[in-house]
Scaffold this motif. Structure first.
Motif, PDB file in Angstrom:
ATOM      1  N   GLY A  26       0.946  -1.153  -0.120  1.00  0.00           N
ATOM      2  CA  GLY A  26      -0.020   0.094   0.186  1.00  0.00           C
ATOM      3  C   GLY A  26       0.875   1.295   0.001  1.00  0.00           C
ATOM      4  O   GLY A  26       0.612   2.124  -0.868  1.00  0.00           O
ATOM      5  N   THR A  29       2.337   1.600  -3.478  1.00  0.00           N
ATOM      6  CA  THR A  29       1.227   2.021  -4.430  1.00  0.00           C
ATOM      7  C   THR A  29       0.885   3.425  -4.309  1.00  0.00           C
ATOM      8  O   THR A  29       0.945   4.121  -5.564  1.00  0.00           O
ATOM      9  CB  THR A  29       0.149   1.209  -4.269  1.00  0.00           C
ATOM     10  N   ALA A  30       0.989   3.889  -3.206  1.00  0.00           N
ATOM     11  CA  ALA A  30       0.469   5.179  -2.651  1.00  0.00           C
ATOM     12  C   ALA A  30       1.681   6.261  -3.183  1.00  0.00           C
ATOM     13  O   ALA A  30       1.398   7.427  -4.071  1.00  0.00           O
ATOM     14  CB  ALA A  30       0.177   5.462  -1.355  1.00  0.00           C
ATOM     15  N   GLU A  34       0.689   8.799  -6.181  1.00  0.00           N
ATOM     16  CA  GLU A  34       0.449  10.354  -5.677  1.00  0.00           C
ATOM     17  C   GLU A  34       1.769  11.075  -5.323  1.00  0.00           C
ATOM     18  O   GLU A  34       2.543  10.867  -4.578  1.00  0.00           O
ATOM     19  CB  GLU A  34      -0.228  10.186  -4.159  1.00  0.00           C
ATOM     20  N   PHE A  76      -2.334   9.162   3.024  1.00  0.00           N
ATOM     21  CA  PHE A  76      -2.952   7.870   2.620  1.00  0.00           C
ATOM     22  C   PHE A  76      -4.439   7.737   2.485  1.00  0.00           C
ATOM     23  O   PHE A  76      -4.994   7.233   1.523  1.00  0.00           O
ATOM     24  CB  PHE A  76      -2.372   6.880   3.444  1.00  0.00           C
ATOM     25  N   LEU A  77      -5.044   8.197   3.750  1.00  0.00           N
ATOM     26  CA  LEU A  77      -6.404   8.172   3.698  1.00  0.00           C
ATOM     27  C   LEU A  77      -7.199   8.928   2.491  1.00  0.00           C
ATOM     28  O   LEU A  77      -7.995   8.373   1.945  1.00  0.00           O
ATOM     29  CB  LEU A  77      -6.883   8.778   5.001  1.00  0.00           C
ATOM     30  N   THR A  79      -5.912   9.778  -0.348  1.00  0.00           N
ATOM     31  CA  THR A  79      -5.753   8.960  -1.540  1.00  0.00           C
ATOM     32  C   THR A  79      -6.658   7.614  -1.782  1.00  0.00           C
ATOM     33  O   THR A  79      -7.059   7.313  -2.756  1.00  0.00           O
ATOM     34  CB  THR A  79      -4.371   8.418  -1.665  1.00  0.00           C
ATOM     35  N   SER A  80      -6.645   6.906  -0.765  1.00  0.00           N
ATOM     36  CA  SER A  80      -7.653   5.845  -0.482  1.00  0.00           C
ATOM     37  C   SER A  80      -9.134   6.171  -0.907  1.00  0.00           C
ATOM     38  O   SER A  80      -9.636   5.551  -1.387  1.00  0.00           O
ATOM     39  CB  SER A  80      -7.391   4.952   0.838  1.00  0.00           C
ATOM     40  N   ASN A  83      -9.458   7.034  -4.562  1.00  0.00           N
ATOM     41  CA  ASN A  83      -9.636   5.709  -5.212  1.00  0.00           C
ATOM     42  C   ASN A  83     -10.907   4.936  -5.020  1.00  0.00           C
ATOM     43  O   ASN A  83     -11.490   4.685  -6.083  1.00  0.00           O
ATOM     44  CB  ASN A  83      -8.276   5.040  -4.834  1.00  0.00           C
ATOM     45  N   PHE A  84     -11.368   5.042  -3.811  1.00  0.00           N
ATOM     46  CA  PHE A  84     -12.722   4.423  -3.719  1.00  0.00           C
ATOM     47  C   PHE A  84     -13.735   5.016  -4.285  1.00  0.00           C
ATOM     48  O   PHE A  84     -14.570   4.259  -4.767  1.00  0.00           O
ATOM     49  CB  PHE A  84     -12.757   4.171  -1.905  1.00  0.00           C
TER      50      PHE A  84
END
Length: 136
Positions: A26, A29-30, A34, A76-77, A79-80, A83-84
């Protein structure tokens, strides 16, 4: 049927290893997706180097490390969530835009506050260090 003595411990170890592997994937990937995280990474390296140079005390290091953790966690939050939301929405939607804008606002506020914290912590020892070097 009797259980093997080490089997439960082995399962726990495997689960723990999988969690760290997934987390590392993770992070990779981030950072790959990003570009803001690369900027943060450079700033973090500078902050650590500067902290070593001015010899920050333990409390200041604790605050810096906590600030770095919160900053990265927010990014990170963000970015997630982005993406979601992209996964759920296939076309432009004003509600999706609102969600993304609010997440971006949370990240930028956090980044600005991190800079303010950095100034509060680094400025006094930096001024003292420069004064000593100049001989004032």
């Amino acid at each position: 049927m009797a259980r093997k003595k080490g089997s439960k411990r082995a399962k726990v170890r495997t689960r723990l290893k999988n969690k760290f592997t997934n987390a590392a994937r993770g992070v990779y990937t981030a950072f790959k997706e990003e570009s803001t995280l690369i900027v943060y990474l450079i700033a973090i390296i500078i902050a650590i180097g500067l902290g070593i140079w001015v010899k920050l005390d333990v409390i200041s290091w604790s605050i810096i490390i906590l600030t770095i953790g919160v900053l990265l966690g927010f990014e990170f939050l963000n970015t997630s969530i982005e993406n979601f939301v992209d996964l759920l929405s296939f076309e432009y939607d004003i509600k999706v835009k609102k969600i993304k804008d609010i997440c971006a606002a949370a990240s930028i506020i956090n980044a600005i506050l991190s800079v303010v914290i950095g100034f509060l912590i680094y400025l006094p020892p930096l001024i003292e260090k420069i004064s000593d070097m100049v001989g004032v």
